[in-house]
Design a protein around this motif. Structure first.
Motif, PDB file in Angstrom:
ATOM      1  N   ILE A 115      50.449  37.157  34.869  1.00  0.00           N
ATOM      2  CA  ILE A 115      49.028  36.879  34.633  1.00  0.00           C
ATOM      3  C   ILE A 115      48.270  37.191  35.923  1.00  0.00           C
ATOM      4  O   ILE A 115      48.592  36.653  36.984  1.00  0.00           O
ATOM      5  CB  ILE A 115      48.842  35.415  34.168  1.00  0.00           C
ATOM      6  CG1 ILE A 115      49.706  35.186  32.911  1.00  0.00           C
ATOM      7  CG2 ILE A 115      47.367  35.120  33.897  1.00  0.00           C
ATOM      8  CD1 ILE A 115      49.648  33.809  32.316  1.00  0.00           C
ATOM      9  N   PRO A 116      47.282  38.099  35.824  1.00  0.00           N
ATOM     10  CA  PRO A 116      46.660  38.646  37.049  1.00  0.00           C
ATOM     11  C   PRO A 116      46.068  37.588  37.972  1.00  0.00           C
ATOM     12  O   PRO A 116      46.266  37.653  39.183  1.00  0.00           O
ATOM     13  CB  PRO A 116      45.577  39.573  36.495  1.00  0.00           C
ATOM     14  CG  PRO A 116      46.104  39.980  35.157  1.00  0.00           C
ATOM     15  CD  PRO A 116      46.833  38.786  34.624  1.00  0.00           C
ATOM     16  N   ASN A 117      45.325  36.629  37.407  1.00  0.00           N
ATOM     17  CA  ASN A 117      44.856  35.518  38.226  1.00  0.00           C
ATOM     18  C   ASN A 117      44.007  35.893  39.430  1.00  0.00           C
ATOM     19  O   ASN A 117      44.242  35.399  40.550  1.00  0.00           O
ATOM     20  CB  ASN A 117      46.053  34.673  38.690  1.00  0.00           C
ATOM     21  CG  ASN A 117      46.392  33.586  37.708  1.00  0.00           C
ATOM     22  OD1 ASN A 117      45.521  32.814  37.316  1.00  0.00           O
ATOM     23  ND2 ASN A 117      47.640  33.532  37.290  1.00  0.00           N
ATOM     24  N   ILE A 132      41.146  35.110  41.732  1.00  0.00           N
ATOM     25  CA  ILE A 132      40.788  33.704  41.984  1.00  0.00           C
ATOM     26  C   ILE A 132      39.405  33.369  41.411  1.00  0.00           C
ATOM     27  O   ILE A 132      39.118  32.226  41.078  1.00  0.00           O
ATOM     28  CB  ILE A 132      40.880  33.363  43.491  1.00  0.00           C
ATOM     29  CG1 ILE A 132      42.269  33.729  44.036  1.00  0.00           C
ATOM     30  CG2 ILE A 132      40.627  31.883  43.735  1.00  0.00           C
ATOM     31  CD1 ILE A 132      43.432  32.998  43.413  1.00  0.00           C
ATOM     32  N   GLU A 133      38.541  34.360  41.279  1.00  0.00           N
ATOM     33  CA  GLU A 133      37.279  34.103  40.580  1.00  0.00           C
ATOM     34  C   GLU A 133      37.509  34.205  39.072  1.00  0.00           C
ATOM     35  O   GLU A 133      37.857  35.279  38.571  1.00  0.00           O
ATOM     36  CB  GLU A 133      36.220  35.149  40.966  1.00  0.00           C
ATOM     37  CG  GLU A 133      34.903  34.931  40.233  1.00  0.00           C
ATOM     38  CD  GLU A 133      34.037  36.195  40.118  1.00  0.00           C
ATOM     39  OE1 GLU A 133      32.826  36.058  39.977  1.00  0.00           O
ATOM     40  OE2 GLU A 133      34.580  37.319  40.160  1.00  0.00           O
ATOM     41  N   PRO A 134      37.278  33.136  38.332  1.00  0.00           N
ATOM     42  CA  PRO A 134      37.414  33.238  36.871  1.00  0.00           C
ATOM     43  C   PRO A 134      36.325  34.154  36.303  1.00  0.00           C
ATOM     44  O   PRO A 134      35.255  34.310  36.903  1.00  0.00           O
ATOM     45  CB  PRO A 134      37.212  31.801  36.386  1.00  0.00           C
ATOM     46  CG  PRO A 134      37.384  30.939  37.589  1.00  0.00           C
ATOM     47  CD  PRO A 134      36.941  31.778  38.758  1.00  0.00           C
ATOM     48  N   GLY A 136      37.834  39.551  43.010  1.00  0.00           N
ATOM     49  CA  GLY A 136      39.163  40.078  42.679  1.00  0.00           C
ATOM     50  C   GLY A 136      39.232  40.492  41.226  1.00  0.00           C
ATOM     51  O   GLY A 136      38.533  39.949  40.366  1.00  0.00           O
ATOM     52  N   PHE A 142      42.233  43.155  40.031  1.00  0.00           N
ATOM     53  CA  PHE A 142      43.641  43.528  39.845  1.00  0.00           C
ATOM     54  C   PHE A 142      43.895  44.074  38.453  1.00  0.00           C
ATOM     55  O   PHE A 142      44.986  43.926  37.908  1.00  0.00           O
ATOM     56  CB  PHE A 142      44.560  42.333  40.145  1.00  0.00           C
ATOM     57  CG  PHE A 142      44.127  41.560  41.358  1.00  0.00           C
ATOM     58  CD1 PHE A 142      44.126  42.177  42.601  1.00  0.00           C
ATOM     59  CD2 PHE A 142      43.656  40.266  41.267  1.00  0.00           C
ATOM     60  CE1 PHE A 142      43.696  41.496  43.729  1.00  0.00           C
ATOM     61  CE2 PHE A 142      43.215  39.583  42.385  1.00  0.00           C
ATOM     62  CZ  PHE A 142      43.229  40.194  43.624  1.00  0.00           C
ATOM     63  N   ARG A 191      39.817  27.777  34.636  1.00  0.00           N
ATOM     64  CA  ARG A 191      41.088  28.465  34.897  1.00  0.00           C
ATOM     65  C   ARG A 191      42.021  28.434  33.679  1.00  0.00           C
ATOM     66  O   ARG A 191      42.692  29.422  33.382  1.00  0.00           O
ATOM     67  CB  ARG A 191      41.772  27.851  36.125  1.00  0.00           C
ATOM     68  CG  ARG A 191      43.105  28.469  36.499  1.00  0.00           C
ATOM     69  CD  ARG A 191      43.064  29.973  36.733  1.00  0.00           C
ATOM     70  NE  ARG A 191      42.087  30.360  37.735  1.00  0.00           N
ATOM     71  CZ  ARG A 191      41.796  31.631  38.030  1.00  0.00           C
ATOM     72  NH1 ARG A 191      42.394  32.628  37.404  1.00  0.00           N
ATOM     73  NH2 ARG A 191      40.889  31.886  38.943  1.00  0.00           N
ATOM     74  N   MET A 233      52.405  30.981  41.732  1.00  0.00           N
ATOM     75  CA  MET A 233      51.996  32.175  42.470  1.00  0.00           C
ATOM     76  C   MET A 233      52.356  31.965  43.931  1.00  0.00           C
ATOM     77  O   MET A 233      52.439  30.836  44.394  1.00  0.00           O
ATOM     78  CB  MET A 233      50.482  32.400  42.362  1.00  0.00           C
ATOM     79  CG  MET A 233      50.019  32.705  40.949  1.00  0.00           C
ATOM     80  SD  MET A 233      48.439  33.562  40.913  1.00  0.00           S
ATOM     81  CE  MET A 233      47.387  32.497  41.872  1.00  0.00           C
TER      82      MET A 233
END
Lengths: 788, 162
Positions: A197-199, A201-203, A254, A256, A286, A717
């Motif tokens: 799951i890319p995650n 940090i900014e939703p 971010g 990704f 999140r 993570m």
């Protein structure tokens, strides 16, 4: 002369981020803005019997609740996919509708059922909790291979056996089978390249803003490619004319890959805003991000590699089931096929290759491009095979690689390398990176230390990975032939202001990559002006003419090249103005360090002077248009092919199974480098994500399709104390086909690192006779393997 | 229903009525407009919302606004001194300790807490001190260097001062 290119120029964008003045989507507050909360299915597969919104709508502060029925009644379309991969027999791939809110059935845990719009986020959420949805839970399937078996629950009624497509590439199967039948040794691995799951940090967040007075829409969104989002949303989903829609992707925290895709929430906010005549904001929390951001990887693979007696590879046979999730995300069909199968040549001279991929629907979140996208899966497959083969054939894994590498070629004097799987590599020197990495790790010395450590009962291991990737996507005609529904060029506009200051508009989008610095370095050097005189503008469809965005390590190779094209036009036109001012002929001028000089004299005119003349054309060349402003589209001639060698050194704790990553060496060749500091930073971050997949990360679905580790409490993570400092070096083999000679650095770290770490752990565990373990290599998994 | 609180934030005193359930981070972002403090999760694991409360690092999503009554709060917006960047802010820029910038304010505030307790931390101490803060961009490599850069700078300044 270069003043900036190749130098570690500090980032110009940093000031706003380190002072708390970044402006991310959720930071934006518009007058009269309402807030949305999305009611999502708790079941992976369920029939929606009824949705009762009356209690929610009666709550004070609630403006409106829309359901799937409202969406269906409005006649708008669902979310499209941007790539078509057909069945081998020529039948069109299955492309089931993906409505913004579902009315009939939920097809994954998190599927959107209703949206509540209220005066505050808190009220919207409170009201969302009392939207009463009656579900009839149905059996679900989350595993791609199981989903194709007879009797498996169907995700879409019109996709039998849950098949989206099947696909094959390379040499005919019979030829590969023939080569394999003559092999001296065949190494076989069956494994899952697990879902991660890319995650960022900014939703994700989106604000829809419809202004009735001028019939205009603005979407603020956490996107890597605002123009593509606008195109998909306008032309395919909502049917709104594109010129009435502005899409802004401001600072984005971010991506990704996960923020490439056009998501339902974006179109939904625009649609809601149009209905309510108010701006509407949605920001994922999140937990919601875990179950709605597109995931990555999730391949179930069987791979076989054949070798002759000397260890030369004679053939490769691959069968993969690729999980696509419940619906097709923007690039989903392309990732396991054209971004995966095409990379199975790796760095090796393998003469016969066949790859067969089945794309499968399951009751899970959509799977799409995640950092590397297909290429990490290809690299993992190859590099695990090579290290396993070395172990089985009692050969040295580094020597086995060196023996099979494609010889060096620069793509200029020597032609590019034609693979068995459709690509032509641009330039490469694969021995160089591996030899350098071995030198850095002190390979021979390490083997001695390892031997000594084993005698003391300590489990040290070393693992290699040598990778290649295809970046800088992509030549439009090529990808068009392969099923892309868009061109993949980039746009760069250079607007010289009357005072000689320069505004540059790029269709690439920075969400951490530092374009405002790197691109400015290129522009300042080419024009011979200070970087302070250059401003890079991106992320707003109103100011940037068009663009395809940032992914696939394409920004500099494609977006930078588009800017260079415009710079060339600026300099060419500037020369005409300069010649007029100097009363010389254009051919007698040379442009360097920001001025045009009559060759062999000290007569010159500066860039600023020429710029002013272009806008105040009183004394001006006849027939020449005023102004100094050019826009260019750059469509690359080929992909770019960065490569590298990564080495991991690990120690496994015998008592706990915990893997400690002691050293990580990465020697990458990403072509020419504009800003080494930024490139190193890209590699570092990529390494951490690839190491994350090897040791920590993995989405877990149970048999009911429940995502059981969908939070930071449950999904592991890498944290600061899980990683060492990295040891990097670089080799430079320029790209022969773009003006900057650059190849791209965004994904290299992720692609190379995962198999290096797993290979290192397998090397450490080799005294136990353990050859293959599934990722992530958690202490429990390793401990159980050692103790079984 | 609403409760009156008085909080000093970045040197300025504010009085507001807040709902009892309002988190400190929501108060900072939504009421005071201090959007430099970010929200990256809903389980207090990511650290993006880290601020200083009475000098100590606190994840501002773990604290209610009403609990901050009477406290002194510092956010990323209060780190620079009259336009002069804090050594940590400088460190993050000099050592490329940030990419997308989303985790950065929390990282800087958590690092400030560390340096206030330990002015010369080792790499391992830095890594351990920041293990409550996720960064997905940098692999932490340059964040460690950024904190070291700042520590060096602060120590030099103190030496000069003494």
């Amino acid at each position: 002369m270069t003043n900036y290119i190749g130098k570690a120029v500090k980032r110009v964008e940093d000031k706003r981020f380190i002072t708390g003045k970044g402006r991310y989507t959720d930071d934006i507050v518009l007058p009269a803005m309402a807030h949305a909360y999305i009611v999502r299915s708790p079941y992976a597969h369920a029939r929606i019997i009824s949705v009762d919104t009356s209690a929610a709508e009666a709550m004070e502060g609630v403006i409106k609740v829309f359901t799937g029925k409202d969406i269906a009644a409005s006649g708008i379309n669902g979310i499209p996919t941007g790539w078509q991969v057909n069945f081998k027999n020529g039948e069109t791939m299955k492309e089931p509708p993906h409505p913004l809110l579902v009315a009939d059935k939920a097809r994954y845990m998190g599927d959107a059922v209703a949206v509540v719009i209220a005066e505050t986020k808190e009220i919207a959420r409170d009201a969302g909790d009392i939207v009463e949805v009656e579900y009839e839970e149905l059996p679900a399937v989350a595993d791609a291979k199981k989903a194709t078996e007879p009797g498996a629950p169907l995700v879409h009624d019109d996709a039998p056996n849950n098949l989206c497509f099947d696909w094959e590439l390379g040499n005919p199967k019979a030829e590969v089978n023939e080569a394999m039948s003559k092999a001296h040794h065949i190494t076989t691995l069956e494994f899952t390249n697990q879902r991660v799951i890319p995650n960022a940090i900014e939703p994700r967040s989106a604000i829809g803003h419809y202004e009735e007075a001028n019939d205009k829409y603005t979407l603020y969104t956490t996107s890597q490619n605002p123009h593509l989002t606008r195109l998909l949303m306008c032309a395919f989903v909502l049917g709104i004319p594109e010129h009435k829609v502005r899409v802004v992707a401001p600072d984005v925290g971010g991506g990704f890959g996960s923020k490439i895709f056009h998501y339902a929430e974006e179109a939904l906010m625009i649609w809601c805003s149009q209905r309510l005549k108010r701006p509407v904001k949605w920001t994922a929390d999140r937990s919601e991000a875990f179950m709605t951001d597109a995931h990555g990887r999730d391949h179930v693979t069987k791979a076989e590699m054949g070798f002759d007696k000397e260890g030369k590879i004679v053939g490769l046979r691959v069968k993969t089931y690729a999980n696509l999730g419940a619906y097709l995300s923007t690039f989903a069909p392309c990732v396991p096929t054209w971004l995966h199968g095409t990379l199975l040549q790796g760095l090796y001279t393998t003469p016969k290759i066949n790859v067969d991929v089945t794309g499968v629907f399951t009751h899970t979140v959509m799977v799409d491009a995640y950092r590397g996208a297909g290429r990490p899966e290809a690299t993992y497959l190859l590099e695990r095979l090579i290290d396993t083969a070395a172990l089985e054939m009692k050969m040295d894994p580094a020597q086995l690689r060196l023996k099979n590498f494609i010889p060096p070629f620069d793509g200029v004097k020597q032609p590019g390398y034609q693979t068995q799987v459709a690509l032509q590599y641009d330039s490469g020197n694969y021995h160089g990176v591996l030899n350098r990495a071995m030198e850095m790790v002190g390979y021979e010395q390490f083997r001695k230390e390892q031997e000594a450590a084993r005698k003391e009962g300590k489990l040290l291991g070393i693992g290699f990975s040598t990778y290649i990737e295809a970046c800088g996507i992509a030549p439009s005609a090529v990808v068009g032939a392969l099923g892309a529904r868009a061109g993949l060029y980039e746009v760069g506009q250079v607007r010289v202001q009357p005072t000689g200051k320069v505004s540059v508009y790029t269709g690439a989008h920075s969400h951490g990559q530092g374009h405002e610095t790197t691109f400015a370095q290129v522009v300042a050097d080419r024009l011979g002006i200070p970087m302070d005189d250059v401003e890079i503008i991106h992320g707003d469809s109103e100011s940037v003419a068009f663009g395809m965005g940032t992914y696939g390590s394409r920004s500099l190779a494609v977006g930078g090249s588009a800017i260079v094209k415009s710079l060339d036009k600026i300099i060419e036109k500037g020369a005409k103005i300069a010649a007029h001012k100097l009363e010389a002929s254009e051919e007698d001028l040379e442009f360097a360090e920001g001025k045009w000089t009559v060759k062999g004299t000290d007569k010159s005119v500066g860039f600023g002077d020429v710029a002013l003349t272009a806008y105040v054309p009183h004394n001006y060349p006849a027939g020449l248009e005023p102004g100094l402003d050019f826009s260019s589209f750059y469509d690359p001639a080929n992909f770019t092919y960065p490569f590298g060698a990564h080495i991991a050194v690990v120690e496994v704790d015998k008592d706990t199974g915990k893997v400690a990553l002691k050293r990580f060496i990465a020697v990458d060749d990403v072509g020419n480098v504009i800003n080494p500091m930024i490139v190193d930073g890209q590699i570092h971050g990529g390494l951490a994500q690839g190491i994350g997949q090897a040791l920590f990360e993995g989405a877990l679905y149970d048999d009911n399709g429940q995502l059981i580790n969908g939070s930071y409490m449950d999904y592991t993570m890498p944290r600061a104390d899980d990683l060492p400092s990295f040891e990097l070096d670089r080799q430079v083999t320029p790209c022969p086909h773009n003006p900057l000679g650059v190849k791209g650095a965004g994904e290299a770290g992720t692609i190379g690192s995962t198999p290096a770490v797993v290979n290192a752990v397998m090397d450490a565990l080799s005294p136990f006779g353990i050859k293959n373990l599934e990722m992530p290599l958690t202490p429990e998994r390793v401990w159980r393997a050692m103790n079984s | 229903m609403a409760t009156k609180i008085k909080v000093k934030v970045n040197g300025k005193t504010y009085s507001h009525e807040v709902e009892p359930r309002t988190l400190l981070v929501q108060y900072l972002r939504d009421v005071l407009g201090l959007t430099g403090t970010h929200v990256g999760c809903d389980t207090s694991n990511c650290g993006a919302c880290t601020i200083l409360v009475d000098g100590k690092a606190v994840k501002s999503c773990t604290m209610l606004a009403v609990q901050a009554h009477g406290s002194e709060v510092k956010t990323i917006e209060g780190m620079a001194d009259n336009g002069a960047l804090h050594p940590l802010q400088e460190g993050f820029r000099e050592e490329h300790g940030l990419q997308c910038g989303f985790c950065t304010p929390g990282m800087i505030m958590a690092s400030a807490d560390l340096l206030s307790r330990n002015s010369n931390p080792s790499e391992q101490e830095i890594r351990e001190a920041l293990e409550g803060n996720f960064c997905r961009c940098t692999g932490y490599h340059n964040i460690v260097k950024s904190v070291q850069h700042a520590a060096k700078k602060i120590n030099q300044k103190e030496k000069v001062a003494s």
